[in-house]
Design a protein around this motif. Structure first.
Motif, PDB file in Angstrom:
ATOM      1  N   LEU A  41      26.850  61.824  84.494  1.00  0.00           N
ATOM      2  CA  LEU A  41      25.801  60.927  84.020  1.00  0.00           C
ATOM      3  C   LEU A  41      24.586  61.006  84.939  1.00  0.00           C
ATOM      4  CD1 LEU A  41      28.059  57.849  83.246  1.00  0.00           C
ATOM      5  CD2 LEU A  41      27.318  59.650  81.677  1.00  0.00           C
ATOM      6  N   GLY A  42      23.453  61.338  84.384  1.00  0.00           N
ATOM      7  CA  GLY A  42      22.211  61.313  85.138  1.00  0.00           C
ATOM      8  C   GLY A  42      21.990  62.488  86.071  1.00  0.00           C
ATOM      9  N   GLY A  43      22.728  63.546  85.908  1.00  0.00           N
ATOM     10  CA  GLY A  43      22.562  64.707  86.767  1.00  0.00           C
ATOM     11  C   GLY A  43      22.199  65.946  85.972  1.00  0.00           C
ATOM     12  N   LEU A  44      22.733  67.069  86.394  1.00  0.00           N
ATOM     13  CA  LEU A  44      22.443  68.349  85.740  1.00  0.00           C
ATOM     14  C   LEU A  44      22.811  68.324  84.261  1.00  0.00           C
ATOM     15  CD1 LEU A  44      21.656  71.392  85.935  1.00  0.00           C
ATOM     16  CD2 LEU A  44      24.075  71.818  86.448  1.00  0.00           C
ATOM     17  N   GLY A  45      24.027  67.865  83.945  1.00  0.00           N
ATOM     18  CA  GLY A  45      24.472  67.847  82.549  1.00  0.00           C
ATOM     19  C   GLY A  45      23.562  67.038  81.654  1.00  0.00           C
ATOM     20  N   SER A  46      23.141  65.885  82.126  1.00  0.00           N
ATOM     21  CA  SER A  46      22.235  65.046  81.336  1.00  0.00           C
ATOM     22  C   SER A  46      20.885  65.722  81.141  1.00  0.00           C
ATOM     23  CB  SER A  46      22.037  63.694  82.022  1.00  0.00           C
ATOM     24  OG  SER A  46      23.248  62.980  82.058  1.00  0.00           O
ATOM     25  N   ALA A  47      20.358  66.320  82.207  1.00  0.00           N
ATOM     26  CA  ALA A  47      19.055  66.985  82.114  1.00  0.00           C
ATOM     27  C   ALA A  47      19.110  68.157  81.139  1.00  0.00           C
ATOM     28  CB  ALA A  47      18.607  67.452  83.501  1.00  0.00           C
ATOM     29  N   VAL A  48      20.167  68.947  81.217  1.00  0.00           N
ATOM     30  CA  VAL A  48      20.313  70.090  80.308  1.00  0.00           C
ATOM     31  C   VAL A  48      20.492  69.602  78.872  1.00  0.00           C
ATOM     32  CG1 VAL A  48      21.837  72.023  79.683  1.00  0.00           C
ATOM     33  CG2 VAL A  48      21.126  71.701  82.070  1.00  0.00           C
ATOM     34  N   ALA A  49      21.292  68.551  78.681  1.00  0.00           N
ATOM     35  CA  ALA A  49      21.509  68.009  77.337  1.00  0.00           C
ATOM     36  C   ALA A  49      20.200  67.564  76.700  1.00  0.00           C
ATOM     37  CB  ALA A  49      22.503  66.850  77.388  1.00  0.00           C
ATOM     38  N   GLU A  50      19.321  66.945  77.485  1.00  0.00           N
ATOM     39  CA  GLU A  50      18.031  66.510  76.954  1.00  0.00           C
ATOM     40  C   GLU A  50      17.197  67.698  76.490  1.00  0.00           C
ATOM     41  OE1 GLU A  50      16.172  64.110  79.970  1.00  0.00           O
ATOM     42  OE2 GLU A  50      17.766  62.599  79.891  1.00  0.00           O
ATOM     43  N   VAL A  51      17.184  68.749  77.272  1.00  0.00           N
ATOM     44  CA  VAL A  51      16.423  69.949  76.884  1.00  0.00           C
ATOM     45  C   VAL A  51      17.011  70.545  75.611  1.00  0.00           C
ATOM     46  CG1 VAL A  51      15.814  72.307  77.554  1.00  0.00           C
ATOM     47  CG2 VAL A  51      15.644  70.455  79.222  1.00  0.00           C
ATOM     48  N   LEU A  52      18.331  70.641  75.548  1.00  0.00           N
ATOM     49  CA  LEU A  52      18.966  71.259  74.380  1.00  0.00           C
ATOM     50  C   LEU A  52      18.739  70.453  73.109  1.00  0.00           C
ATOM     51  CD1 LEU A  52      22.368  72.449  75.876  1.00  0.00           C
ATOM     52  CD2 LEU A  52      20.348  73.831  75.347  1.00  0.00           C
ATOM     53  N   VAL A  53      18.931  69.145  73.163  1.00  0.00           N
ATOM     54  CA  VAL A  53      18.835  68.344  71.945  1.00  0.00           C
ATOM     55  C   VAL A  53      17.415  68.373  71.374  1.00  0.00           C
ATOM     56  CG1 VAL A  53      18.328  66.060  72.935  1.00  0.00           C
ATOM     57  CG2 VAL A  53      19.714  66.233  70.871  1.00  0.00           C
ATOM     58  N   GLU A  54      16.423  68.530  72.243  1.00  0.00           N
ATOM     59  CA  GLU A  54      15.036  68.547  71.765  1.00  0.00           C
ATOM     60  C   GLU A  54      14.544  69.933  71.369  1.00  0.00           C
ATOM     61  OE1 GLU A  54      12.696  66.668  74.804  1.00  0.00           O
ATOM     62  OE2 GLU A  54      13.534  64.690  74.389  1.00  0.00           O
ATOM     63  N   ASN A  55      15.239  70.978  71.816  1.00  0.00           N
ATOM     64  CA  ASN A  55      14.725  72.329  71.607  1.00  0.00           C
ATOM     65  C   ASN A  55      15.684  73.304  70.924  1.00  0.00           C
ATOM     66  OD1 ASN A  55      12.029  72.352  73.232  1.00  0.00           O
ATOM     67  ND2 ASN A  55      13.505  71.332  74.564  1.00  0.00           N
ATOM     68  N   GLU A  56      16.946  73.278  71.293  1.00  0.00           N
ATOM     69  CA  GLU A  56      17.882  74.293  70.805  1.00  0.00           C
ATOM     70  C   GLU A  56      19.297  73.734  70.849  1.00  0.00           C
ATOM     71  OE1 GLU A  56      18.552  77.954  69.107  1.00  0.00           O
ATOM     72  OE2 GLU A  56      16.588  77.240  69.739  1.00  0.00           O
ATOM     73  N   PRO A  57      19.632  72.808  69.930  1.00  0.00           N
ATOM     74  CA  PRO A  57      20.970  72.204  69.971  1.00  0.00           C
ATOM     75  C   PRO A  57      22.076  73.247  69.770  1.00  0.00           C
ATOM     76  CG  PRO A  57      19.503  70.944  68.554  1.00  0.00           C
ATOM     77  CD  PRO A  57      18.791  72.235  68.886  1.00  0.00           C
ATOM     78  N   VAL A  58      23.001  73.271  70.702  1.00  0.00           N
ATOM     79  CA  VAL A  58      24.171  74.149  70.637  1.00  0.00           C
ATOM     80  C   VAL A  58      25.361  73.364  71.182  1.00  0.00           C
ATOM     81  CG1 VAL A  58      22.865  76.314  70.899  1.00  0.00           C
ATOM     82  CG2 VAL A  58      23.767  75.156  72.933  1.00  0.00           C
ATOM     83  N   PRO A  59      26.589  73.815  70.910  1.00  0.00           N
ATOM     84  CA  PRO A  59      27.742  73.148  71.527  1.00  0.00           C
ATOM     85  C   PRO A  59      27.598  73.142  73.049  1.00  0.00           C
ATOM     86  CG  PRO A  59      28.474  74.648  69.814  1.00  0.00           C
ATOM     87  CD  PRO A  59      27.006  74.901  70.011  1.00  0.00           C
TER      88      PRO A  59
END
Length: 162
Positions: free
Chosen positions: A102-120
């Motif tokens: 929560l609030g680290g690398l995984g969260s930051a990457v998830a935000e980029v993916l959901v807004e630009n290139e959603p993948v599993p």
């Protein structure tokens, strides 16, 4: 030359040398591709778990799953271009961090993916629980952050690709 607040996280246990100090050049806000075996998935790693990710990538390669491993040395700024490119080219992203998910690398990457290139996506790290003290290797195992757990979760992740 940096102005403003800065957080650097250090680990006290010995770790394997990944980079040659004579040739490695750190670039602020840029991911480094450590290995690129293929297009089945990308592991984006921050910190001390990089060696475990590389070991897992070798095992997965032997089993026919071809992985790219990115070393994300800075989380802010995050290398958005590297994350989006990896998602487009490999179709699945796993983040691995010695930190809460929560609030680290995984969260930051998830935000980029959901807004630009959603993948599993799969986030490897400490789940939403209080921190514990103890032998790091035992804690990694208990939190699913050891090589065997990373391999198993990577297989599950690649099975979710469309």
């Amino acid at each position: 030359d940096f102005k403003g607040p800065l957080y650097v996280r250090l680990h006290r246990n010995p770790v394997a040398d990944i980079y040659d100090p004579a040739t490695y050049r750190f670039e602020w806000g840029k991911a480094n591709t450590v290995v690129d075996y293929g297009t089945d998935m990308t592991m984006i790693v921050s910190g001390i778990l990089l060696k475990k990710a590389l070991d897992a990538a070798e095992i997965l390669k032997e089993q026919g799953i071809l992985v790219r491993v990115l070393d994300m040395a800075t989380i802010k700024p995050l290398d958005h271009e590297a994350v989006i490119k990896a998602a487009r080219e490999t179709g699945a992203i796993m983040t691995i961090e010695d930190h809460t998910i929560l609030g680290g690398l995984g969260s930051a990457v998830a935000e980029v993916l959901v807004e630009n290139e959603p993948v599993p996506m799969q986030r490897i790290g400490v789940q939403d629980k209080f921190g514990e003290s103890g032998d790091p290797e035992l804690l990694y195992r208990d939190h699913g952050m050891d090589v065997d757990s990373i391999v198993e979760k990577a297989k599950e992740l690649t099975a979710r690709k469309k």
